[in-house]
Scaffold this motif. Sequence first.
Motif, short mmCIF file in Angstrom:
data_model
loop_
_atom_site.label_atom_id
_atom_site.label_comp_id
_atom_site.label_asym_id
_atom_site.label_seq_id
_atom_site.Cartn_x
_atom_site.Cartn_y
_atom_site.Cartn_z
N GLU A 164 54.29 46.58 68.08
CA GLU A 164 54.70 45.67 69.13
C GLU A 164 53.78 45.84 70.34
O GLU A 164 53.67 46.92 70.90
N PRO A 165 53.07 44.77 70.75
CA PRO A 165 52.19 44.89 71.91
C PRO A 165 53.01 45.00 73.20
O PRO A 165 54.17 44.59 73.24
N PRO A 166 52.43 45.56 74.26
CA PRO A 166 53.15 45.61 75.53
C PRO A 166 53.39 44.20 76.07
O PRO A 166 52.57 43.30 75.85
N PRO A 167 54.50 43.97 76.75
CA PRO A 167 54.81 42.61 77.23
C PRO A 167 53.87 42.17 78.34
O PRO A 167 53.44 42.98 79.18
N LEU A 168 53.54 40.89 78.32
CA LEU A 168 52.80 40.30 79.44
C LEU A 168 53.71 40.10 80.64
O LEU A 168 53.27 40.19 81.79
N PHE A 169 54.99 39.82 80.36
CA PHE A 169 55.95 39.60 81.43
C PHE A 169 57.34 39.90 80.89
O PHE A 169 57.65 39.58 79.74
N THR A 258 61.55 38.58 77.53
CA THR A 258 60.31 39.31 77.25
C THR A 258 59.29 38.34 76.69
O THR A 258 59.59 37.57 75.77
N LEU A 259 58.07 38.37 77.25
CA LEU A 259 56.98 37.54 76.77
C LEU A 259 55.84 38.45 76.34
O LEU A 259 55.34 39.25 77.15
N SER A 265 49.28 33.71 69.72
CA SER A 265 50.55 33.05 70.05
C SER A 265 51.31 33.86 71.09
O SER A 265 51.24 35.09 71.10
N PHE A 266 52.04 33.16 71.94
CA PHE A 266 53.02 33.80 72.79
C PHE A 266 54.31 33.98 71.98
O PHE A 266 54.69 33.11 71.20
N ARG A 267 54.98 35.10 72.21
CA ARG A 267 56.28 35.34 71.60
C ARG A 267 57.28 35.57 72.72
O ARG A 267 57.14 36.52 73.50
N ARG A 268 58.28 34.69 72.83
CA ARG A 268 59.27 34.77 73.90
C ARG A 268 60.65 35.06 73.31
O ARG A 268 61.12 34.35 72.43
#
Length: 468
Positions: A164-169, A258-259, A265-268
Amino acid sequence: MSADEATPEHLHPIALLSGLGKAVRNLFGGIAAGGYFAFKGQTFVALMMLGGIAGVTLAGLLLHWWRFSFRVGADAIRIDSGILSRTHRTIPYDRIQDVSISQSPVHRLAGVARVTLETGSSTAGKDEGDLEAISLARAEALRELVRARRTGAVAAVETQAMAEPPPLFAMDACRVLTLGLLSFSLALFAALFGATQTIGNVIDFDPFRRKFWEPILAEGGWLLDHRIGAILGGLVIVGVAGLATGVIRTGLREWGFTLTLTGRSFRRRRGLLTRTDVSLPLRRIQAGVIATGPVRERLGWVRLAVESLASDASEGKQREDHVLAPLARPDELAPVLHALGWEAPGPETAWRMVDRAHVTSFCVALLPVFPLLLLLAPLRWLDWKRTAYALEAERLLIRTGWWRRRLLILPLANIQTVDLTENALGRRFGIAALTIAVAGGSAGGHHLPSLPRNDASLLHRRLLSPAP
Protein backbone atom coordinates in the motif's frame (compact mmCIF):
# COMPACT_ATOMS: atom_id res chain seq x y z
CA MET A 1 -8.80 -19.08 -21.81
CA SER A 2 -11.61 -16.95 -23.23
CA ALA A 3 -14.49 -15.64 -21.14
CA ASP A 4 -16.86 -18.18 -22.76
CA GLU A 5 -14.65 -21.04 -21.58
CA ALA A 6 -13.99 -19.71 -18.06
CA THR A 7 -15.61 -21.27 -15.01
CA PRO A 8 -18.89 -19.50 -14.08
CA GLU A 9 -18.99 -17.78 -10.68
CA HIS A 10 -22.11 -16.82 -8.73
CA LEU A 11 -22.96 -13.92 -6.46
CA HIS A 12 -22.95 -14.27 -2.69
CA PRO A 13 -26.43 -15.20 -1.35
CA ILE A 14 -26.58 -11.87 0.48
CA ALA A 15 -27.32 -10.31 -2.92
CA LEU A 16 -30.86 -11.60 -2.39
CA LEU A 17 -31.41 -8.91 0.25
CA SER A 18 -30.85 -6.13 -2.24
CA GLY A 19 -33.21 -7.75 -4.70
CA LEU A 20 -35.82 -8.21 -1.98
CA GLY A 21 -35.88 -4.49 -1.22
CA LYS A 22 -36.40 -3.64 -4.90
CA ALA A 23 -39.11 -6.28 -5.25
CA VAL A 24 -41.06 -4.93 -2.27
CA ARG A 25 -41.02 -1.43 -3.78
CA ASN A 26 -42.23 -2.77 -7.13
CA LEU A 27 -45.05 -4.76 -5.50
CA PHE A 28 -46.29 -1.98 -3.25
CA GLY A 29 -49.61 -1.85 -5.10
CA GLY A 30 -50.30 -5.54 -4.48
CA ILE A 31 -49.39 -5.24 -0.80
CA ALA A 32 -51.72 -2.24 -0.48
CA ALA A 33 -54.53 -4.29 -2.07
CA GLY A 34 -53.99 -7.05 0.49
CA GLY A 35 -54.19 -4.47 3.27
CA TYR A 36 -57.47 -3.21 1.80
CA PHE A 37 -59.08 -6.68 1.95
CA ALA A 38 -57.82 -7.13 5.51
CA PHE A 39 -59.40 -3.80 6.49
CA LYS A 40 -62.70 -4.95 4.95
CA GLY A 41 -62.63 -8.05 7.12
CA GLN A 42 -61.78 -10.48 4.32
CA THR A 43 -58.75 -11.83 6.15
CA PHE A 44 -58.52 -15.09 4.19
CA VAL A 45 -58.46 -13.27 0.84
CA ALA A 46 -55.84 -10.84 2.17
CA LEU A 47 -53.62 -13.67 3.47
CA MET A 48 -53.92 -15.59 0.22
CA MET A 49 -53.04 -12.49 -1.80
CA LEU A 50 -50.08 -11.55 0.40
CA GLY A 51 -48.90 -15.17 0.54
CA GLY A 52 -49.07 -15.47 -3.24
CA ILE A 53 -47.17 -12.20 -3.69
CA ALA A 54 -44.49 -13.29 -1.22
CA GLY A 55 -44.15 -16.73 -2.83
CA VAL A 56 -43.86 -15.42 -6.38
CA THR A 57 -41.41 -12.70 -5.30
CA LEU A 58 -39.14 -15.10 -3.41
CA ALA A 59 -39.24 -17.64 -6.23
CA GLY A 60 -38.34 -14.96 -8.77
CA LEU A 61 -35.46 -13.68 -6.62
CA LEU A 62 -34.04 -17.17 -6.14
CA LEU A 63 -34.30 -17.97 -9.85
CA HIS A 64 -32.68 -14.68 -10.80
CA TRP A 65 -29.81 -15.24 -8.33
CA TRP A 66 -29.35 -18.85 -9.45
CA ARG A 67 -29.32 -17.90 -13.16
CA PHE A 68 -26.94 -14.94 -12.67
CA SER A 69 -23.26 -15.73 -13.18
CA PHE A 70 -20.07 -14.11 -14.37
CA ARG A 71 -16.95 -15.49 -16.01
CA VAL A 72 -13.48 -13.97 -15.85
CA GLY A 73 -11.46 -14.86 -18.93
CA ALA A 74 -8.08 -13.86 -20.27
CA ASP A 75 -9.49 -11.20 -22.60
CA ALA A 76 -12.87 -10.18 -21.17
CA ILE A 77 -15.48 -10.54 -18.43
CA ARG A 78 -18.79 -12.14 -19.35
CA ILE A 79 -21.98 -11.59 -17.33
CA ASP A 80 -24.96 -13.90 -17.86
CA SER A 81 -28.35 -12.90 -16.44
CA GLY A 82 -32.07 -13.44 -16.96
CA ILE A 83 -34.54 -16.22 -16.22
CA LEU A 84 -36.48 -16.81 -19.46
CA SER A 85 -34.90 -14.13 -21.63
CA ARG A 86 -31.15 -14.62 -21.21
CA THR A 87 -28.58 -11.83 -21.65
CA HIS A 88 -24.93 -12.63 -22.27
CA ARG A 89 -22.84 -9.48 -21.90
CA THR A 90 -19.14 -9.60 -22.73
CA ILE A 91 -16.94 -6.67 -21.63
CA PRO A 92 -13.34 -6.66 -22.97
CA TYR A 93 -10.73 -5.46 -20.50
CA ASP A 94 -9.59 -2.61 -22.74
CA ARG A 95 -13.13 -1.15 -22.61
CA ILE A 96 -13.34 -1.12 -18.82
CA GLN A 97 -12.44 2.40 -17.73
CA ASP A 98 -13.12 2.21 -14.01
CA VAL A 99 -13.68 -0.45 -11.35
CA SER A 100 -15.36 0.69 -8.14
CA ILE A 101 -15.83 -1.28 -4.92
CA SER A 102 -18.39 -0.33 -2.27
CA GLN A 103 -19.52 -1.96 0.97
CA SER A 104 -22.71 -1.30 2.87
CA PRO A 105 -22.84 -2.23 6.58
CA VAL A 106 -24.44 -5.56 5.64
CA HIS A 107 -21.72 -6.21 3.06
CA ARG A 108 -19.01 -5.49 5.62
CA LEU A 109 -20.55 -7.90 8.13
CA ALA A 110 -20.62 -10.64 5.50
CA GLY A 111 -17.15 -9.84 4.11
CA VAL A 112 -18.47 -9.11 0.62
CA ALA A 113 -18.51 -6.07 -1.66
CA ARG A 114 -20.33 -4.62 -4.66
CA VAL A 115 -18.25 -4.23 -7.82
CA THR A 116 -19.16 -1.76 -10.55
CA LEU A 117 -17.52 -1.96 -13.98
CA GLU A 118 -17.85 1.14 -16.11
CA THR A 119 -17.08 1.48 -19.79
CA GLY A 120 -17.01 4.54 -21.99
CA SER A 121 -20.15 3.34 -23.79
CA SER A 122 -22.33 2.96 -20.68
CA THR A 123 -25.61 4.83 -20.89
CA ALA A 124 -26.41 7.71 -18.58
CA GLY A 125 -26.85 6.56 -15.03
CA LYS A 126 -26.33 2.89 -15.85
CA ASP A 127 -23.13 0.87 -15.70
CA GLU A 128 -22.53 -2.03 -18.04
CA GLY A 129 -21.31 -4.40 -15.35
CA ASP A 130 -22.67 -4.60 -11.80
CA LEU A 131 -21.80 -7.49 -9.47
CA GLU A 132 -24.01 -6.96 -6.43
CA ALA A 133 -22.14 -9.13 -3.92
CA ILE A 134 -18.90 -11.07 -4.24
CA SER A 135 -16.23 -11.72 -1.63
CA LEU A 136 -14.05 -8.71 -0.81
CA ALA A 137 -10.87 -10.60 -1.67
CA ARG A 138 -12.30 -11.59 -5.05
CA ALA A 139 -13.43 -8.01 -5.69
CA GLU A 140 -9.96 -6.60 -5.03
CA ALA A 141 -8.31 -9.32 -7.13
CA LEU A 142 -10.74 -8.62 -9.97
CA ARG A 143 -9.92 -4.91 -9.90
CA GLU A 144 -6.18 -5.58 -10.00
CA LEU A 145 -6.68 -8.06 -12.82
CA VAL A 146 -8.61 -5.51 -14.88
CA ARG A 147 -5.95 -2.87 -14.20
CA ALA A 148 -3.17 -5.26 -15.23
CA ARG A 149 -4.91 -6.41 -18.42
CA ARG A 150 -5.73 -2.83 -19.38
CA THR A 151 -2.12 -1.71 -18.97
CA GLY A 152 -0.67 -4.79 -20.68
CA ALA A 153 0.81 -6.40 -17.56
CA VAL A 154 1.55 -10.10 -17.80
CA ALA A 155 1.84 -11.19 -14.17
CA ALA A 156 -1.01 -12.95 -12.47
CA VAL A 157 -1.90 -10.18 -10.08
CA GLU A 158 -4.67 -12.19 -8.46
CA THR A 159 -2.07 -13.77 -6.19
CA GLN A 160 0.27 -10.82 -5.75
CA ALA A 161 0.43 -8.94 -2.47
CA MET A 162 0.82 -5.31 -3.49
CA ALA A 163 2.26 -2.87 -0.96
CA GLU A 164 0.00 0.00 0.00
CA PRO A 165 1.58 3.32 -1.05
CA PRO A 166 1.51 6.26 1.38
CA PRO A 167 -1.57 8.46 0.92
CA LEU A 168 -1.39 11.64 -1.11
CA PHE A 169 -4.15 13.10 1.06
CA ALA A 170 -6.10 11.87 4.08
CA MET A 171 -8.62 13.28 6.57
CA ASP A 172 -8.68 12.49 10.27
CA ALA A 173 -11.75 12.75 12.53
CA CYS A 174 -11.00 16.39 13.41
CA ARG A 175 -10.82 17.36 9.75
CA VAL A 176 -14.10 15.57 9.00
CA LEU A 177 -15.78 17.38 11.91
CA THR A 178 -14.46 20.72 10.65
CA LEU A 179 -15.83 19.98 7.18
CA GLY A 180 -19.21 19.12 8.69
CA LEU A 181 -19.35 22.43 10.55
CA LEU A 182 -18.48 24.30 7.36
CA SER A 183 -21.05 22.38 5.29
CA PHE A 184 -24.06 24.29 6.61
CA SER A 185 -25.80 25.89 3.64
CA LEU A 186 -28.55 28.48 3.18
CA ALA A 187 -30.57 25.89 1.25
CA LEU A 188 -30.49 23.55 4.24
CA PHE A 189 -31.41 26.43 6.55
CA ALA A 190 -34.40 27.28 4.33
CA ALA A 191 -35.49 23.63 4.27
CA LEU A 192 -35.38 23.35 8.06
CA PHE A 193 -37.25 26.63 8.45
CA GLY A 194 -39.91 25.42 6.01
CA ALA A 195 -40.24 22.16 7.93
CA THR A 196 -40.91 24.03 11.20
CA GLN A 197 -43.66 26.04 9.48
CA THR A 198 -45.37 23.04 7.86
CA ILE A 199 -44.72 19.78 9.68
CA GLY A 200 -44.01 21.75 12.85
CA ASN A 201 -47.57 23.05 12.96
CA VAL A 202 -48.88 19.49 12.74
CA ILE A 203 -46.67 18.04 15.49
CA ASP A 204 -46.77 21.25 17.55
CA PHE A 205 -43.06 21.99 17.16
CA ASP A 206 -42.61 25.59 16.09
CA PRO A 207 -39.69 27.32 17.84
CA PHE A 208 -40.69 30.65 16.29
CA ARG A 209 -43.80 30.92 18.51
CA ARG A 210 -43.96 32.11 22.08
CA LYS A 211 -45.93 29.09 23.33
CA PHE A 212 -43.06 26.79 22.29
CA TRP A 213 -40.75 28.48 24.81
CA GLU A 214 -43.21 28.87 27.71
CA PRO A 215 -42.80 25.31 29.14
CA ILE A 216 -39.04 25.45 28.54
CA LEU A 217 -38.29 28.85 30.07
CA ALA A 218 -40.20 29.29 33.30
CA GLU A 219 -38.45 32.64 33.76
CA GLY A 220 -38.11 33.58 30.13
CA GLY A 221 -37.84 37.31 30.68
CA TRP A 222 -37.10 39.21 27.49
CA LEU A 223 -37.32 36.06 25.34
CA LEU A 224 -40.98 35.55 26.26
CA ASP A 225 -41.94 39.19 26.49
CA HIS A 226 -40.99 40.10 22.92
CA ARG A 227 -41.97 38.54 19.62
CA ILE A 228 -38.45 39.07 18.30
CA GLY A 229 -37.14 36.95 21.16
CA ALA A 230 -39.04 33.87 20.00
CA ILE A 231 -37.85 34.49 16.44
CA LEU A 232 -34.22 34.70 17.54
CA GLY A 233 -34.64 31.55 19.64
CA GLY A 234 -36.13 29.75 16.64
CA LEU A 235 -33.23 30.83 14.45
CA VAL A 236 -30.79 29.43 17.02
CA ILE A 237 -32.59 26.06 17.09
CA VAL A 238 -32.74 25.85 13.29
CA GLY A 239 -29.06 26.85 13.08
CA VAL A 240 -27.99 24.20 15.58
CA ALA A 241 -30.10 21.58 13.78
CA GLY A 242 -28.48 22.63 10.49
CA LEU A 243 -24.99 22.31 11.94
CA ALA A 244 -25.80 18.89 13.40
CA THR A 245 -27.26 17.75 10.06
CA GLY A 246 -24.15 18.91 8.22
CA VAL A 247 -21.84 17.13 10.65
CA ILE A 248 -23.79 13.85 10.50
CA ARG A 249 -24.15 13.87 6.72
CA THR A 250 -20.50 14.74 6.19
CA GLY A 251 -19.31 12.18 8.72
CA LEU A 252 -21.26 9.38 7.06
CA ARG A 253 -19.84 10.26 3.64
CA GLU A 254 -16.25 11.38 4.34
CA TRP A 255 -15.18 9.31 7.37
CA GLY A 256 -11.76 7.73 6.83
CA PHE A 257 -11.15 9.65 3.59
CA THR A 258 -7.91 8.46 1.98
CA LEU A 259 -6.51 9.22 -1.48
CA THR A 260 -3.58 7.19 -2.78
CA LEU A 261 -1.82 6.84 -6.11
CA THR A 262 -1.65 3.24 -7.34
CA GLY A 263 0.12 2.95 -10.65
CA ARG A 264 -1.60 5.38 -13.01
CA SER A 265 -4.84 5.68 -11.03
CA PHE A 266 -6.10 7.50 -7.98
CA ARG A 267 -7.68 5.26 -5.35
CA ARG A 268 -10.20 6.99 -3.07
CA ARG A 269 -11.71 5.32 -0.01
CA ARG A 270 -14.26 6.91 2.28
CA GLY A 271 -17.48 6.30 4.23
CA LEU A 272 -18.56 5.34 7.74
CA LEU A 273 -21.52 3.01 7.15
CA THR A 274 -21.22 2.48 3.39
CA ARG A 275 -17.53 2.21 2.55
CA THR A 276 -16.63 3.05 -1.06
CA ASP A 277 -13.38 2.27 -2.85
CA VAL A 278 -13.14 4.06 -6.21
CA SER A 279 -10.35 3.80 -8.75
CA LEU A 280 -9.92 6.77 -11.10
CA PRO A 281 -7.44 6.49 -14.01
CA LEU A 282 -5.34 9.64 -14.40
CA ARG A 283 -5.68 9.62 -18.18
CA ARG A 284 -9.45 10.05 -17.91
CA ILE A 285 -9.26 13.25 -15.86
CA GLN A 286 -10.19 16.23 -18.01
CA ALA A 287 -10.15 19.26 -15.71
CA GLY A 288 -9.73 20.28 -12.09
CA VAL A 289 -11.69 22.70 -9.89
CA ILE A 290 -10.28 24.25 -6.72
CA ALA A 291 -13.25 25.60 -4.76
CA THR A 292 -13.58 27.72 -1.65
CA GLY A 293 -15.66 30.58 -0.23
CA PRO A 294 -15.22 33.77 1.78
CA VAL A 295 -15.29 31.95 5.14
CA ARG A 296 -13.29 28.91 4.03
CA GLU A 297 -10.68 31.03 2.28
CA ARG A 298 -10.19 33.21 5.35
CA LEU A 299 -9.72 30.05 7.42
CA GLY A 300 -7.29 28.66 4.82
CA TRP A 301 -9.41 25.79 3.44
CA VAL A 302 -10.02 24.69 -0.16
CA ARG A 303 -11.65 21.76 -1.96
CA LEU A 304 -10.28 19.91 -4.99
CA ALA A 305 -12.49 18.04 -7.44
CA VAL A 306 -11.85 16.81 -10.96
CA GLU A 307 -14.04 16.23 -13.99
CA SER A 308 -13.53 12.81 -15.49
CA LEU A 309 -14.87 10.57 -18.21
CA ALA A 310 -15.76 8.12 -15.43
CA SER A 311 -18.91 8.45 -13.34
CA ASP A 312 -18.71 8.54 -9.57
CA ALA A 313 -20.45 5.35 -8.48
CA SER A 314 -20.31 6.37 -4.83
CA GLU A 315 -22.52 9.36 -5.56
CA GLY A 316 -25.07 7.40 -7.56
CA LYS A 317 -24.98 9.97 -10.37
CA GLN A 318 -23.51 10.06 -13.84
CA ARG A 319 -20.93 12.77 -14.56
CA GLU A 320 -20.53 13.66 -10.93
CA ASP A 321 -17.30 15.48 -10.07
CA HIS A 322 -14.77 13.25 -8.31
CA VAL A 323 -13.74 14.89 -5.05
CA LEU A 324 -10.05 14.28 -4.39
CA ALA A 325 -9.69 16.56 -1.34
CA PRO A 326 -12.91 17.67 0.39
CA LEU A 327 -11.15 20.01 2.86
CA ALA A 328 -7.46 20.76 2.47
CA ARG A 329 -4.84 23.42 2.96
CA PRO A 330 -3.60 24.87 -0.36
CA ASP A 331 -0.14 23.34 0.13
CA GLU A 332 -1.70 19.89 0.69
CA LEU A 333 -2.98 19.93 -2.90
CA ALA A 334 0.55 20.01 -4.35
CA PRO A 335 1.14 16.19 -4.32
CA VAL A 336 -2.26 15.54 -5.90
CA LEU A 337 -1.80 18.17 -8.61
CA HIS A 338 1.76 16.94 -9.22
CA ALA A 339 0.45 13.43 -9.90
CA LEU A 340 -1.72 14.96 -12.63
CA GLY A 341 1.18 16.94 -14.06
CA TRP A 342 -0.43 20.21 -12.90
CA GLU A 343 0.44 22.94 -10.47
CA ALA A 344 -1.62 25.62 -8.75
CA PRO A 345 -1.41 29.18 -10.11
CA GLY A 346 1.30 31.26 -8.46
CA PRO A 347 1.93 34.97 -7.91
CA GLU A 348 3.44 35.18 -11.40
CA THR A 349 0.18 34.14 -13.11
CA ALA A 350 -0.93 36.91 -15.50
CA TRP A 351 -4.65 37.23 -14.74
CA ARG A 352 -6.87 39.23 -17.11
CA MET A 353 -10.08 40.59 -15.64
CA VAL A 354 -13.30 40.59 -17.62
CA ASP A 355 -14.80 43.85 -18.89
CA ARG A 356 -16.46 46.36 -16.52
CA ALA A 357 -19.58 45.91 -18.61
CA HIS A 358 -20.05 42.75 -16.52
CA VAL A 359 -21.42 45.18 -13.90
CA THR A 360 -22.85 48.00 -16.00
CA SER A 361 -24.86 45.77 -18.34
CA PHE A 362 -26.28 43.96 -15.31
CA CYS A 363 -27.32 47.27 -13.73
CA VAL A 364 -28.98 48.44 -16.94
CA ALA A 365 -30.95 45.19 -17.17
CA LEU A 366 -32.24 45.67 -13.61
CA LEU A 367 -33.20 49.36 -13.91
CA PRO A 368 -36.94 48.50 -14.21
CA VAL A 369 -36.75 46.84 -10.78
CA PHE A 370 -34.68 49.49 -9.01
CA PRO A 371 -35.05 48.10 -5.43
CA LEU A 372 -33.67 44.77 -6.61
CA LEU A 373 -30.83 46.60 -8.34
CA LEU A 374 -29.80 48.28 -5.07
CA LEU A 375 -29.58 44.84 -3.45
CA LEU A 376 -27.80 42.91 -6.22
CA ALA A 377 -25.49 45.51 -7.75
CA PRO A 378 -22.89 45.32 -4.91
CA LEU A 379 -22.85 41.51 -5.21
CA ARG A 380 -22.34 41.79 -8.97
CA TRP A 381 -19.42 44.17 -8.39
CA LEU A 382 -17.81 41.71 -5.96
CA ASP A 383 -18.28 38.95 -8.51
CA TRP A 384 -16.62 41.10 -11.22
CA LYS A 385 -13.60 41.76 -8.98
CA ARG A 386 -12.90 38.02 -8.79
CA THR A 387 -13.76 36.97 -12.36
CA ALA A 388 -10.63 36.63 -14.52
CA TYR A 389 -8.76 34.24 -16.78
CA ALA A 390 -5.18 33.37 -17.68
CA LEU A 391 -4.08 31.61 -20.86
CA GLU A 392 -0.77 29.82 -20.44
CA ALA A 393 1.21 27.53 -22.72
CA GLU A 394 -0.81 24.34 -22.19
CA ARG A 395 -3.74 25.30 -20.00
CA LEU A 396 -6.52 27.79 -19.42
CA LEU A 397 -7.26 29.08 -15.91
CA ILE A 398 -10.66 30.58 -15.10
CA ARG A 399 -11.40 32.23 -11.76
CA THR A 400 -15.05 32.99 -10.96
CA GLY A 401 -17.41 33.77 -8.11
CA TRP A 402 -17.39 35.78 -4.92
CA TRP A 403 -19.46 33.59 -2.62
CA ARG A 404 -18.81 30.32 -4.46
CA ARG A 405 -15.21 30.83 -5.51
CA ARG A 406 -14.00 28.50 -8.24
CA LEU A 407 -10.63 28.14 -9.93
CA LEU A 408 -10.77 25.97 -13.06
CA ILE A 409 -7.60 24.27 -14.30
CA LEU A 410 -8.26 23.19 -17.88
CA PRO A 411 -5.59 21.59 -20.12
CA LEU A 412 -6.04 22.93 -23.65
CA ALA A 413 -5.74 19.43 -25.13
CA ASN A 414 -8.92 18.35 -23.30
CA ILE A 415 -11.19 21.08 -24.68
CA GLN A 416 -13.94 19.60 -26.86
CA THR A 417 -16.08 22.62 -27.85
CA VAL A 418 -16.02 26.40 -27.38
CA ASP A 419 -19.19 28.44 -27.96
CA LEU A 420 -19.10 32.24 -28.37
CA THR A 421 -22.42 33.84 -27.42
CA GLU A 422 -23.69 37.40 -27.15
CA ASN A 423 -27.14 38.76 -26.39
CA ALA A 424 -28.77 42.00 -27.49
CA LEU A 425 -27.67 43.92 -24.40
CA GLY A 426 -24.16 42.50 -24.58
CA ARG A 427 -23.78 43.68 -28.16
CA ARG A 428 -24.65 47.21 -27.06
CA PHE A 429 -21.75 47.08 -24.59
CA GLY A 430 -19.41 45.23 -26.98
CA ILE A 431 -19.04 42.09 -24.85
CA ALA A 432 -19.46 38.37 -25.44
CA ALA A 433 -19.18 35.16 -23.42
CA LEU A 434 -17.42 31.85 -23.98
CA THR A 435 -18.78 28.47 -22.92
CA ILE A 436 -16.10 25.78 -22.83
CA ALA A 437 -16.93 22.08 -22.63
CA VAL A 438 -14.80 19.02 -21.94
CA ALA A 439 -15.70 15.35 -22.25
CA GLY A 440 -17.29 14.18 -19.02
CA GLY A 441 -17.74 17.74 -17.72
CA SER A 442 -20.84 19.46 -16.39
CA ALA A 443 -23.80 19.71 -18.74
CA GLY A 444 -23.63 23.48 -19.06
CA GLY A 445 -19.88 23.66 -19.58
CA HIS A 446 -17.60 26.31 -18.07
CA HIS A 447 -18.65 29.92 -18.52
CA LEU A 448 -16.31 32.87 -19.06
CA PRO A 449 -18.52 35.99 -19.19
CA SER A 450 -18.22 39.59 -20.31
CA LEU A 451 -15.14 39.55 -22.52
CA PRO A 452 -14.52 42.39 -24.97
CA ARG A 453 -15.83 41.19 -28.34
CA ASN A 454 -12.41 41.14 -30.05
CA ASP A 455 -10.76 39.39 -27.09
CA ALA A 456 -13.52 36.79 -27.08
CA SER A 457 -13.01 36.08 -30.80
CA LEU A 458 -9.23 35.76 -30.43
CA LEU A 459 -9.53 33.48 -27.40
CA HIS A 460 -12.19 31.41 -29.19
CA ARG A 461 -9.85 30.77 -32.12
CA ARG A 462 -6.87 30.10 -29.85
CA LEU A 463 -8.70 27.47 -27.78
CA LEU A 464 -9.88 25.63 -30.90
CA SER A 465 -6.57 25.80 -32.77
CA PRO A 466 -4.49 22.60 -32.89
CA ALA A 467 -1.56 22.39 -30.52
CA PRO A 468 1.74 23.37 -32.13
